[in-house]
Design an enzyme around this catalytic site. Structure first.
Site, PDB file in Angstrom:
ATOM      1  N   LYS A 115      -6.460  -2.323  -3.561  1.00 34.12           N
ATOM      2  CA  LYS A 115      -5.937  -1.121  -4.226  1.00 34.12           C
ATOM      3  C   LYS A 115      -6.860  -0.655  -5.344  1.00 34.12           C
ATOM      4  O   LYS A 115      -6.969   0.544  -5.587  1.00 34.12           O
ATOM      5  CB  LYS A 115      -4.532  -1.374  -4.788  1.00 34.12           C
ATOM      6  CG  LYS A 115      -3.456  -1.382  -3.725  1.00 34.12           C
ATOM      7  CD  LYS A 115      -2.084  -1.131  -4.330  1.00 34.12           C
ATOM      8  CE  LYS A 115      -1.005  -1.169  -3.269  1.00 34.12           C
ATOM      9  NZ  LYS A 115       0.344  -1.123  -3.846  1.00 34.12           N
ATOM     10  N   LYS A 207      -3.646  -1.348   8.873  1.00 36.12           N
ATOM     11  CA  LYS A 207      -2.203  -1.354   8.654  1.00 36.12           C
ATOM     12  C   LYS A 207      -1.668   0.075   8.557  1.00 36.12           C
ATOM     13  O   LYS A 207      -2.324   0.931   7.962  1.00 36.12           O
ATOM     14  CB  LYS A 207      -1.967  -2.109   7.340  1.00 36.12           C
ATOM     15  CG  LYS A 207      -0.555  -2.402   6.987  1.00 36.12           C
ATOM     16  CD  LYS A 207      -0.493  -3.210   5.700  1.00 36.12           C
ATOM     17  CE  LYS A 207      -0.653  -2.346   4.471  1.00 36.12           C
ATOM     18  NZ  LYS A 207      -0.392  -3.022   3.212  1.00 36.12           N
ATOM     19  N   LYS A 210       1.375   4.148   3.622  1.00 34.27           N
ATOM     20  CA  LYS A 210       1.779   5.397   2.980  1.00 34.27           C
ATOM     21  C   LYS A 210       0.577   6.182   2.509  1.00 34.27           C
ATOM     22  O   LYS A 210       0.643   7.393   2.341  1.00 34.27           O
ATOM     23  CB  LYS A 210       2.641   5.082   1.745  1.00 34.27           C
ATOM     24  CG  LYS A 210       4.014   4.515   2.074  1.00 34.27           C
ATOM     25  CD  LYS A 210       4.690   4.005   0.799  1.00 34.27           C
ATOM     26  CE  LYS A 210       6.101   3.515   1.058  1.00 34.27           C
ATOM     27  NZ  LYS A 210       6.677   2.832  -0.108  1.00 34.27           N
TER      28      LYS A 210
END
Ligand code: AMP
Ligand code: TRP
Length: 346
Positions: A115, A207, A210
């Site tokens: 992230k 994956k 969002k």
């Protein structure tokens, strides 16, 4: 080990569109667990702000995730449904855990590395500390079972490490104050089923997420039937027909993903799906998958829309949940303060 009351806790962040991965990996399983356990389901807004969120949009998303919980079948009369920021014990315990967790442990967290990306110096301190807050979420209730997708495995291992170190560091006070050998339980991660890791429809090695810039990579819970159909039809596949055995899905990530999604939506195994569709071309299989996905997700999307149109009702559900959550967490945190040796207001 002393016996801890069985309790389920899990959380979902109110950031971005809820998608099929969130549903199959987490929310659908939250619904099932209600039959067997007392459950707390939390909209983790404190986690959301580890990355900047537009305030009005954050408020909207908190309600939308709550609506998704209810629309999927979580019963707020039975399970505790609430948002994290309304229960101060999460942040309070997180601070104490900050002083238990070691820098070396957090440095190993792969989600932070993903992230934060290359611009690590510019990531928020909260993003780095994210897994400690997650441990506090779970352990504020001394929860024993945590249903999550595969991507949360490492965070749950950290939760166990923090619980164990707290139990060791304060073993004397824990015993003296009548809590036996351990104040915090060893939390069991519940990761599994055919959709523990739902992959992007555009790339079977990534994956479903969002934050993927392509909306075609995911099916959102709010997509209508046409949107679902388009995305499934455009989903990447290979040229071979479906195999008859799961071994034939190896090295075929896109095929494996679509079969896994079908299995999870229909509450069967990959083997069952291949028994019916082994030898089929993708065009036929995708047609069946569209029908199934629309049948299962359509009613949830429609119910979500109905619920978000009444924010007053959602806010009342959250307020009620927060009061019930706090009633469980408050005595636990009071005991933690005694264990640590703080002078409490009495
Ligand atoms: P988040 O949106 O990151 O708060 O995730 C909420 C829940 O959905 C967590 O239990 C995640 O592990 C799960 N989840 C998120 N993405 C996926 C995915 N692609 N496949 C399976 N589970 C997922
Ligand atoms: N980190 C989880 C996710 O992104 C969300 C979460 C926060 C959570 N606190 C939790 C999940 C406690 C389970 C238990 O998916």
């Amino acid at each position: 080990m002393p016996a801890f009351k069985e309790l389920v806790f899990s959380g979902v962040q109110p950031t971005g569109n809820l998608h099929l991965g969130n549903y199959l990996g987490a929310i659908k399983r939250f619904v099932t667990m209600q039959a067997q356990y007392d459950c707390l389901y939390c909209v983790v807004d404190l986690h959301a702000i580890t990355v900047w969120q537009d305030p009005a949009e954050l408020t909207r998303q908190i309600r939308e995730v709550t609506a998704a919980f209810l629309a999927a079948g979580i019963d707020p009369a039975r399970s505790v449904v609430f948002n994290q920021s309304q229960v101060p014990q999460h942040a309070e315990l997180a601070w104490i855990f900050n002083c238990v967790a070691r820098l070396g442990w957090l440095n190993r967290m792969t989600q932070f590395k993903e992230k934060a990306g290359k611009d690590r110096e510019n990531a928020s301190v909260g993003l780095y500390d994210y897994p400690v807050l997650m441990a506090a979420d779970i352990l504020a209730y001394r929860a024993t079972h945590v249903p999550v997708g595969e991507d949360q495995k490492q965070h749950l291992e950290l939760t166990r490490d923090i619980a164990q170190k707290f139990n060791n560091d304060f073993a004397g006070a824990i015993a003296e104050q009548g809590h036996g050998e351990a104040f915090f339980p060893t939390t069991e991660p519940l990761i599994g089923g055919p959709a523990a890791r739902v992959m992007s429809l555009r790339d079977g090695t990534k994956k479903m997420s969002k934050s993927d810039p392509s909306d075609y990579s995911r099916i959102n819970l709010t997509d209508d039937a046409d949107g679902i159909a388009q995305k499934v039809r455009k989903a990447k596949t290979d040229a071979e027909p479906l195999p008859s055995e799961t071994a034939g899905l190896e090295k075929r990530p896109e095929a494996d993903n679509l079969v896994g999604i079908f299995a999870a939506l229909n509450d069967v195994s990959r083997e069952d799906v291949l028994r019916d569709y082994g030898g089929a071309q993708f065009s036929a299989f995708k047609g069946a998958l569209v029908d199934l996905a629309v049948a299962k997700l359509g009613p949830i999307g429609a119910e979500m829309q109905r619920l978000v149109a009444d924010p007053g009702h959602i806010d009342a559900v959250l307020a009620n949940g927060a009061a019930r959550a706090e009633a469980i967490a408050a005595p636990n945190i009071a005991a933690v303060k005694d264990i640590v040796g703080f002078a409490r207001r009495r």
